[in-house]
Write a protein that holds these residues in place. Structure first.
Motif, short mmCIF file in Angstrom:
data_model
loop_
_atom_site.label_atom_id
_atom_site.label_comp_id
_atom_site.label_asym_id
_atom_site.label_seq_id
_atom_site.Cartn_x
_atom_site.Cartn_y
_atom_site.Cartn_z
N GLU A 45 0.82 -1.22 0.00
CA GLU A 45 0.00 0.00 0.00
C GLU A 45 0.85 1.26 0.00
O GLU A 45 0.61 2.20 -0.77
N VAL A 46 1.85 1.30 0.88
CA VAL A 46 2.68 2.51 0.95
C VAL A 46 3.56 2.63 -0.28
O VAL A 46 3.83 3.75 -0.76
N VAL A 47 4.00 1.52 -0.84
CA VAL A 47 4.79 1.56 -2.08
C VAL A 47 3.95 2.17 -3.21
O VAL A 47 4.44 2.99 -4.00
N LYS A 48 2.68 1.79 -3.27
CA LYS A 48 1.77 2.37 -4.28
C LYS A 48 1.62 3.88 -4.09
O LYS A 48 1.61 4.65 -5.06
N LEU A 49 1.50 4.30 -2.83
CA LEU A 49 1.37 5.74 -2.55
C LEU A 49 2.60 6.51 -3.01
O LEU A 49 2.50 7.62 -3.54
N ILE A 50 3.77 5.92 -2.78
CA ILE A 50 5.02 6.58 -3.18
C ILE A 50 5.08 6.70 -4.70
O ILE A 50 5.48 7.74 -5.25
N GLU A 51 4.68 5.64 -5.39
CA GLU A 51 4.67 5.67 -6.86
C GLU A 51 3.71 6.75 -7.37
O GLU A 51 4.01 7.46 -8.34
N GLU A 52 2.56 6.89 -6.73
CA GLU A 52 1.61 7.94 -7.10
C GLU A 52 2.23 9.32 -6.88
O GLU A 52 2.08 10.23 -7.71
N ALA A 53 2.93 9.49 -5.76
CA ALA A 53 3.52 10.78 -5.42
C ALA A 53 4.60 11.18 -6.42
O ALA A 53 4.82 12.37 -6.67
N ARG A 54 5.27 10.19 -7.03
CA ARG A 54 6.35 10.49 -7.97
C ARG A 54 5.84 11.18 -9.24
O ARG A 54 6.61 11.79 -9.97
N ILE A 55 4.56 11.08 -9.49
CA ILE A 55 3.98 11.79 -10.63
C ILE A 55 4.16 13.30 -10.43
O ILE A 55 4.38 14.05 -11.38
N TYR A 56 4.08 13.73 -9.17
CA TYR A 56 4.17 15.15 -8.84
C TYR A 56 5.55 15.56 -8.31
O TYR A 56 5.95 16.71 -8.40
N LYS A 57 6.26 14.58 -7.73
CA LYS A 57 7.57 14.86 -7.14
C LYS A 57 8.49 13.68 -7.45
O LYS A 57 8.64 12.76 -6.66
N GLU A 58 9.08 13.72 -8.62
CA GLU A 58 9.75 12.53 -9.16
C GLU A 58 11.03 12.14 -8.43
O GLU A 58 11.52 11.02 -8.58
N ASN A 59 11.59 13.06 -7.61
CA ASN A 59 12.86 12.76 -6.95
C ASN A 59 12.70 12.19 -5.54
O ASN A 59 13.67 12.08 -4.79
N ILE A 60 11.48 11.81 -5.15
CA ILE A 60 11.29 11.18 -3.84
C ILE A 60 12.02 9.84 -3.81
O ILE A 60 11.89 9.03 -4.72
N LYS A 61 12.77 9.62 -2.74
CA LYS A 61 13.43 8.34 -2.54
C LYS A 61 12.67 7.55 -1.47
O LYS A 61 11.94 8.13 -0.67
N SER A 62 12.86 6.24 -1.49
CA SER A 62 12.21 5.41 -0.48
C SER A 62 13.09 4.23 -0.13
O SER A 62 13.93 3.79 -0.95
N VAL A 63 12.92 3.72 1.08
CA VAL A 63 13.75 2.62 1.54
C VAL A 63 13.02 1.87 2.65
O VAL A 63 12.28 2.47 3.44
N PHE A 64 13.20 0.55 2.68
CA PHE A 64 12.69 -0.26 3.78
C PHE A 64 13.72 -0.33 4.90
O PHE A 64 14.93 -0.40 4.64
#
Length: 209
Positions: free
Chosen positions: A118-137
């Motif tokens: 779920e949170v991975v999907k949210l991050i992918e959605e956010a990249r449409i507007y802010k493409e440089n967001i990084k993520s890590v487990f």
């Protein structure tokens, strides 16, 4: 640097990780703000339980406008840690949009690994507007010498998100520190829990560059 600590599943140790990450960054000499964006207010409860001077600033801001106001709220701070809300909400989306790097704590449990989607999907959605967001487990509350503790890294490889090498092991000291509004380094500066938090913070800072 703005760290958003999020997971859509409760009980993963999100607030504990947020508090101790903020404490580790403070200990390294940075000016840190911890934003409690969870309506439950666990980070604020932690701050209220503390006696004596605060380690760092803690502010409650459980509103879906964090990404719009983060510049004003966080003015003058070196780093900001956002303790995000559970569940997929506009508030969670705002916290992700505000972050430079989204830190996803995951317990070594099949339920946690499944919920991470779920949170991975949210991050992918956010990249449409802010493409440089990084993520890590970050593997959190790992139980040593168990099969699931060893296999969680392999299971998370199914997601397009890297997993930190540093892990946080389940230890009683985290709960003991939280009960008094303290960070683990204040109870045992040279202990294994402190070393694990420091390793996570160091790796995150390197990853964020």
């Amino acid at each position: 640097m703005i760290f958003g600590v999020l997971n859509q599943k409760g009980g993963v140790g999100k607030t504990t990780l947020s508090v101790n990450l903020a404490a580790s960054l403070t200990r390294a000499g940075a000016r840190v703000l911890l934003i409690d964006a969870d309506p439950q207010g666990s980070a604020l409860d932690w701050a209220a339980a503390r006696e004596g001077d605060p380690l760092f600033s803690v502010a409650g801001f459980p509103r879906p406008s964090i990404h719009k106001e983060i510049g004003q709220i966080g003015h003058g701070y070196d780093h900001i840690v956002i303790d995000g809300p559970p569940r997929v909400t506009d508030l969670a989306r705002s916290a992700i949009m505000a972050a430079d790097i989204v830190v996803i704590p995951v317990q070594p449990s099949p339920y946690d690994i499944w919920a991470a989607e779920e949170v991975v999907k949210l991050i992918e959605e956010a990249r449409i507007y802010k493409e440089n967001i990084k993520s890590v487990f970050v593997i959190n509350r790992k139980i040593t010498n168990t099969a699931i503790g060893r296999d969680v890294r392999e299971a998370l490889a199914a997601y397009p998100v890297p997993v930190l090498q540093a892990v946080i092991t389940q230890r009683v000291i985290f709960a003991e520190a939280a009960a008094h509004g303290q960070a683990v380094f204040e109870l045992d500066a040279n202990g294994p829990a402190t070393a694990e938090v420091e390793a996570v913070a160091t790796e995150l800072m390197g990853y964020a560059q």
